[in-house]
Design a protein around this motif. Sequence first.
Motif, short mmCIF file in Angstrom:
data_model
loop_
_atom_site.label_atom_id
_atom_site.label_comp_id
_atom_site.label_asym_id
_atom_site.label_seq_id
_atom_site.Cartn_x
_atom_site.Cartn_y
_atom_site.Cartn_z
N SER A 10 18.57 11.63 -40.78
CA SER A 10 17.59 11.78 -39.94
C SER A 10 17.64 12.94 -38.78
O SER A 10 18.86 13.55 -38.72
CB SER A 10 16.96 10.78 -39.00
N PHE A 11 16.74 13.45 -37.71
CA PHE A 11 17.18 14.32 -36.67
C PHE A 11 18.13 13.43 -35.68
O PHE A 11 18.88 14.19 -35.20
CB PHE A 11 15.87 14.45 -35.77
N ALA A 12 18.13 12.17 -35.71
CA ALA A 12 18.96 11.61 -34.70
C ALA A 12 20.32 11.47 -35.29
O ALA A 12 21.22 11.70 -34.80
CB ALA A 12 18.42 10.35 -34.35
N ILE A 13 20.55 10.83 -36.43
CA ILE A 13 21.99 10.78 -37.03
C ILE A 13 22.53 11.90 -37.85
O ILE A 13 23.60 11.91 -38.22
CB ILE A 13 21.74 9.39 -38.07
N GLY A 14 21.48 12.98 -38.06
CA GLY A 14 22.04 14.14 -38.63
C GLY A 14 22.30 13.99 -40.20
O GLY A 14 21.54 13.19 -40.81
N THR A 15 22.97 15.18 -40.85
CA THR A 15 22.70 15.14 -42.39
C THR A 15 24.02 15.10 -43.01
O THR A 15 24.24 14.96 -44.29
CB THR A 15 22.19 16.49 -42.79
N GLY A 16 25.17 14.66 -42.09
CA GLY A 16 26.45 14.64 -42.94
C GLY A 16 26.55 13.64 -43.92
O GLY A 16 27.21 14.01 -44.79
N HIS A 17 26.24 12.45 -43.60
CA HIS A 17 26.24 11.41 -44.66
C HIS A 17 25.56 11.64 -45.98
O HIS A 17 26.34 11.46 -47.00
CB HIS A 17 25.74 9.98 -44.10
N VAL A 18 24.40 12.04 -46.03
CA VAL A 18 23.70 12.43 -47.15
C VAL A 18 24.45 13.65 -47.81
O VAL A 18 24.78 13.71 -49.07
CB VAL A 18 22.52 12.90 -46.94
N MET A 19 25.06 14.70 -47.14
CA MET A 19 25.65 15.83 -48.01
C MET A 19 26.94 15.29 -48.40
O MET A 19 27.36 15.75 -49.64
CB MET A 19 26.13 17.15 -46.82
N ARG A 20 27.74 14.56 -47.93
CA ARG A 20 28.96 14.35 -48.39
C ARG A 20 28.96 13.05 -49.67
O ARG A 20 29.52 13.43 -50.35
CB ARG A 20 29.78 13.54 -47.41
N CYS A 21 27.62 12.17 -49.52
CA CYS A 21 27.48 11.79 -50.70
C CYS A 21 26.83 12.51 -52.03
O CYS A 21 27.01 12.23 -53.23
CB CYS A 21 26.35 10.60 -50.17
N LEU A 22 26.11 13.76 -51.66
CA LEU A 22 25.62 14.54 -52.41
C LEU A 22 26.82 15.15 -53.28
O LEU A 22 26.94 15.19 -54.61
CB LEU A 22 24.61 15.51 -51.96
N THR A 23 27.78 15.20 -52.38
CA THR A 23 29.31 15.98 -53.13
C THR A 23 29.59 15.11 -54.07
O THR A 23 30.01 15.33 -55.28
CB THR A 23 30.08 16.33 -52.19
N LEU A 24 29.86 13.92 -53.92
CA LEU A 24 30.29 12.83 -54.81
C LEU A 24 29.56 12.57 -55.85
O LEU A 24 30.10 12.43 -56.86
CB LEU A 24 30.50 11.49 -54.07
N ALA A 25 28.21 12.61 -55.71
CA ALA A 25 27.19 12.28 -56.75
C ALA A 25 27.31 13.31 -57.91
O ALA A 25 27.08 13.10 -58.92
CB ALA A 25 25.74 12.34 -56.07
#
Length: 349
Positions: A10-25
């Motif tokens: 989200s705008f508040a928590i940022g994008t980092g969590h999703v991006m690292r999960c995408l890498t692992l995915a």
Amino acid sequence: MHILFRVDSSFAIGTGHVMRCLTLARMLKDAGCAVYFAMRAGLGDLCDEVERNGFPVFRLVYNGSVIQEVDAQWTIDVVRRFLPSVDWCIVDHYELDHRWEENVRAYVGRVMVIDDLANRPHQCDLLLDQNYYRQAKQRYHSLVPPGCRLLLGPQYMLLRPEFYEAKQFVSLRGGEVQRILLFFGGSDPTNETEKALRAFRELDVVDVEVDVVVGKANLNRFRVEQLCREMDFRYHCQIDYIAELMAKADFSLGAGGASMWERCFLGLPSAVTIVAENQRRSTEDAAAYGAVWNIGWHRDVKSSHYADIIDKVIALPEQLKSMSRKALELAGSAKGYIVHPVVEALLEG
């Protein structure tokens, strides 16, 4: 093998969590796994981006803060109604803990947690924290159950292939600053990018090229783009070649978190602003090692601080060389794997 990620942006928590999960995915998909995402929909989510990368997304829609029981039940409904089975549920979310994991694990094979706070108990079979800490092993003592496997440290970094490719062309930096990279994360909620750009306006810097990177989740990106145009800086939005820019740069201003370790992996000296509480400890420890400069907490950082840093780095080539060497020592040992050790751990069960 079927894998379900539970992660948000989200705008508040940022994008980092999703991006690292995408890498692992992507790694898991390459290994033959079927991969799905369960994500909360809302302002600044990356649901469409995940789908563009070829992964089905189950969207959770509700207002207010995350309620663990509601979230767990929704995730369970996704598993029971839409998926043939789930061998691993991978959760990367600071608002979820052992209570959520205990509810969900009854409906999945195993649970993996991606964390870096070490501030709450987990009920999981595998935990990944890819950051460097001086007392890494002690951090999760008593927070995970007996038998939980811990993958700790930069050797487990989730890096996209572009970083391994760029690594082939980088070496210890020579200390001369001809190109600077500005990147404070995909959303940059504290607007450090604009602060840093205004610092350049205060300086009389010549013969230095500047690349400025923002994500689509950055609410200030249009103003940043205009400033870059006025200052003749290169502007990049939502790119897939950040590793190339890091490899070409001589110095960087950026945030803590995953991008700090990416810079270290490529030996790029950087000054780091702590923009979220989860970045504080790892940034302090990396700075104590000599791999980065810690500017401090974002609220205490002004444009004048960035201006001072830029002035100093141009005048301190030997210090930049030392920082580049320390960064490579700390995070540069990770290498390209036939099978990444995190993927290997998941496939082994």
